[in-house]
Design a protein around this motif. Sequence first.
Motif, PDB file in Angstrom:
ATOM      1  N   SER A 115       9.039  12.810  -2.464  1.00 55.29           N
ATOM      2  CA  SER A 115       9.264  11.407  -2.111  1.00 55.29           C
ATOM      3  C   SER A 115       7.944  10.680  -1.933  1.00 55.29           C
ATOM      4  CB  SER A 115      10.078  11.306  -0.816  1.00 55.29           C
ATOM      5  OG  SER A 115      11.373  11.814  -1.007  1.00 55.29           O
ATOM      6  N   ILE A 116       7.908   9.450  -2.412  1.00 51.16           N
ATOM      7  CA  ILE A 116       6.721   8.602  -2.329  1.00 51.16           C
ATOM      8  C   ILE A 116       7.141   7.334  -1.604  1.00 51.16           C
ATOM      9  CG2 ILE A 116       4.967   7.367  -3.671  1.00 51.16           C
ATOM     10  CD1 ILE A 116       5.719   9.475  -5.962  1.00 51.16           C
ATOM     11  N   ALA A 118      15.798   7.610  14.059  1.00 49.93           N
ATOM     12  CA  ALA A 118      16.538   6.502  13.461  1.00 49.93           C
ATOM     13  C   ALA A 118      16.941   6.772  12.018  1.00 49.93           C
ATOM     14  CB  ALA A 118      15.710   5.224  13.527  1.00 49.93           C
ATOM     15  N   VAL A 119      16.356   7.799  11.402  1.00 47.93           N
ATOM     16  CA  VAL A 119      16.657   8.135  10.009  1.00 47.93           C
ATOM     17  C   VAL A 119      17.165   9.568   9.919  1.00 47.93           C
ATOM     18  CG1 VAL A 119      15.128   6.428   8.949  1.00 47.93           C
ATOM     19  CG2 VAL A 119      14.208   8.660   9.612  1.00 47.93           C
ATOM     20  N   THR A 120      17.814   9.889   8.822  1.00 45.75           N
ATOM     21  CA  THR A 120      18.520  11.163   8.691  1.00 45.75           C
ATOM     22  C   THR A 120      17.736  12.244   7.965  1.00 45.75           C
ATOM     23  OG1 THR A 120      20.576   9.901   8.563  1.00 45.75           O
ATOM     24  CG2 THR A 120      20.674  12.205   7.874  1.00 45.75           C
ATOM     25  N   LEU A 121      17.108  11.894   6.859  1.00 48.52           N
ATOM     26  CA  LEU A 121      16.513  12.890   5.973  1.00 48.52           C
ATOM     27  C   LEU A 121      15.155  13.384   6.473  1.00 48.52           C
ATOM     28  CD1 LEU A 121      17.535  11.114   2.652  1.00 48.52           C
ATOM     29  CD2 LEU A 121      18.684  13.042   3.777  1.00 48.52           C
ATOM     30  N   PRO A 122      14.849  14.666   6.255  1.00 46.23           N
ATOM     31  CA  PRO A 122      13.629  15.279   6.813  1.00 46.23           C
ATOM     32  C   PRO A 122      12.324  14.582   6.422  1.00 46.23           C
ATOM     33  CG  PRO A 122      15.083  16.980   5.954  1.00 46.23           C
ATOM     34  CD  PRO A 122      15.675  15.662   5.554  1.00 46.23           C
ATOM     35  N   ILE A 123      12.175  14.187   5.166  1.00 45.17           N
ATOM     36  CA  ILE A 123      10.921  13.532   4.760  1.00 45.17           C
ATOM     37  C   ILE A 123      10.838  12.144   5.389  1.00 45.17           C
ATOM     38  CG2 ILE A 123       9.426  12.881   2.832  1.00 45.17           C
ATOM     39  CD1 ILE A 123      11.062  14.891   1.098  1.00 45.17           C
ATOM     40  N   ASP A 124      11.970  11.439   5.464  1.00 45.76           N
ATOM     41  CA  ASP A 124      11.992  10.122   6.113  1.00 45.76           C
ATOM     42  C   ASP A 124      11.559  10.218   7.572  1.00 45.76           C
ATOM     43  OD1 ASP A 124      12.968   9.124   3.725  1.00 45.76           O
ATOM     44  OD2 ASP A 124      14.857   8.394   4.562  1.00 45.76           O
ATOM     45  N   GLU A 151       0.831  -1.207   0.000  1.00 48.23           N
ATOM     46  CA  GLU A 151       0.000   0.000   0.000  1.00 48.23           C
ATOM     47  C   GLU A 151       0.862   1.252   0.000  1.00 48.23           C
ATOM     48  OE1 GLU A 151      -2.430   0.003   3.525  1.00 48.23           O
ATOM     49  OE2 GLU A 151      -0.730   0.140   4.867  1.00 48.23           O
ATOM     50  N   HIS A 152       0.253   2.330  -0.439  1.00 45.45           N
ATOM     51  CA  HIS A 152       0.897   3.650  -0.402  1.00 45.45           C
ATOM     52  C   HIS A 152       0.837   4.153   1.029  1.00 45.45           C
ATOM     53  CE1 HIS A 152       0.581   8.112  -0.590  1.00 45.45           C
ATOM     54  NE2 HIS A 152       1.628   7.963  -1.384  1.00 45.45           N
ATOM     55  N   ILE A 153       1.943   4.705   1.508  1.00 42.03           N
ATOM     56  CA  ILE A 153       1.993   5.256   2.863  1.00 42.03           C
ATOM     57  C   ILE A 153       1.951   6.774   2.849  1.00 42.03           C
ATOM     58  CG2 ILE A 153       3.410   5.513   4.938  1.00 42.03           C
ATOM     59  CD1 ILE A 153       4.476   2.701   4.461  1.00 42.03           C
ATOM     60  N   TYR A 154       2.758   7.390   1.980  1.00 42.73           N
ATOM     61  CA  TYR A 154       2.892   8.852   2.061  1.00 42.73           C
ATOM     62  C   TYR A 154       3.539   9.401   0.799  1.00 42.73           C
ATOM     63  CZ  TYR A 154       4.465  13.403   3.863  1.00 42.73           C
ATOM     64  OH  TYR A 154       4.700  14.741   4.045  1.00 42.73           O
ATOM     65  N   THR A 155       3.115  10.594   0.408  1.00 43.30           N
ATOM     66  CA  THR A 155       3.783  11.389  -0.620  1.00 43.30           C
ATOM     67  C   THR A 155       4.058  12.757  -0.017  1.00 43.30           C
ATOM     68  OG1 THR A 155       2.671  10.232  -2.426  1.00 43.30           O
ATOM     69  CG2 THR A 155       3.572  12.410  -2.926  1.00 43.30           C
ATOM     70  N   THR A 156       5.246  13.273  -0.243  1.00 48.58           N
ATOM     71  CA  THR A 156       5.639  14.561   0.322  1.00 48.58           C
ATOM     72  C   THR A 156       4.583  15.624   0.044  1.00 48.58           C
ATOM     73  OG1 THR A 156       7.920  13.973  -0.171  1.00 48.58           O
ATOM     74  CG2 THR A 156       7.490  16.260   0.433  1.00 48.58           C
ATOM     75  N   ASP A 157       4.189  16.341   1.106  1.00 52.03           N
ATOM     76  CA  ASP A 157       3.186  17.399   0.958  1.00 52.03           C
ATOM     77  C   ASP A 157       3.701  18.748   1.455  1.00 52.03           C
ATOM     78  OD1 ASP A 157       3.152  16.927   3.683  1.00 52.03           O
ATOM     79  OD2 ASP A 157       1.048  16.325   3.766  1.00 52.03           O
ATOM     80  N   PHE A 158       5.033  18.889   1.479  1.00 48.19           N
ATOM     81  CA  PHE A 158       5.645  20.151   1.872  1.00 48.19           C
ATOM     82  C   PHE A 158       6.900  20.364   1.030  1.00 48.19           C
ATOM     83  CE2 PHE A 158       7.286  16.822   4.626  1.00 48.19           C
ATOM     84  CZ  PHE A 158       8.651  17.044   4.661  1.00 48.19           C
ATOM     85  N   PHE A 159       7.374  21.593   0.983  1.00 46.03           N
ATOM     86  CA  PHE A 159       8.579  21.893   0.211  1.00 46.03           C
ATOM     87  C   PHE A 159       9.800  21.341   0.924  1.00 46.03           C
ATOM     88  CE2 PHE A 159      12.307  24.620  -0.478  1.00 46.03           C
ATOM     89  CZ  PHE A 159      12.491  24.395  -1.842  1.00 46.03           C
ATOM     90  N   GLN A 160      10.644  20.619   0.171  1.00 41.84           N
ATOM     91  CA  GLN A 160      11.906  20.117   0.706  1.00 41.84           C
ATOM     92  C   GLN A 160      12.970  20.233  -0.369  1.00 41.84           C
ATOM     93  OE1 GLN A 160      12.686  18.914   3.952  1.00 41.84           O
ATOM     94  NE2 GLN A 160      14.689  19.284   3.043  1.00 41.84           N
ATOM     95  N   VAL A 161      13.981  21.026  -0.091  1.00 41.27           N
ATOM     96  CA  VAL A 161      15.098  21.141  -1.017  1.00 41.27           C
ATOM     97  C   VAL A 161      16.004  19.924  -0.839  1.00 41.27           C
ATOM     98  CG1 VAL A 161      16.615  22.458   0.517  1.00 41.27           C
ATOM     99  CG2 VAL A 161      16.788  22.785  -1.956  1.00 41.27           C
ATOM    100  N   SER A 162      16.685  19.535  -1.889  1.00 41.95           N
ATOM    101  CA  SER A 162      17.578  18.380  -1.847  1.00 41.95           C
ATOM    102  C   SER A 162      18.690  18.570  -0.819  1.00 41.95           C
ATOM    103  CB  SER A 162      18.202  18.164  -3.232  1.00 41.95           C
ATOM    104  OG  SER A 162      19.206  17.182  -3.169  1.00 41.95           O
TER     105      SER A 162
END
Length: 149
Positions: free
Chosen positions: A86-87, A132-138, A65-76
Amino acid sequence: MKLFNVRVYGIMINEHKQVLVSDEFIRGGYFTKFPGGGLEFGEGTLQCVIREFQEELGLTIEVIEHIYTTDFFQVSAFDNRSQIISIYYLVKPVSAMNFPLLDKPFAFEIPEGAYQVEGARWVNWEEFSAEAVTLPIDKVVADLVKVRY
């Protein structure tokens, strides 16, 4: 020129209630993230996550199943010219898990001049969180996973 960078990741939770993460050395930095990567031109997001698990882990997966798609601005994290979208999908293995596992974060050697080195490991549910994870969307997704599953 401003660009969009579409990333697709899989969240895998095993029978021991552990979450699979990927520890990566990329461009001189250390990142813990979910397995997955960049959408290639001409492929759909489901094809992408399936391909990424095959390439990174030699693992055939099924998307649940789909969990999440980014819904805010995030620069690389790697350049200031692209916006990350991110999806995330919940996935399960359909082939044997024969990939090597790290026993602790970043427990791999980095050859001199290496651009990228990665390894997978399981994180126990009690220790799994946004920390436990590094990146903002994660981090957003880790919190969602803890609540939902």
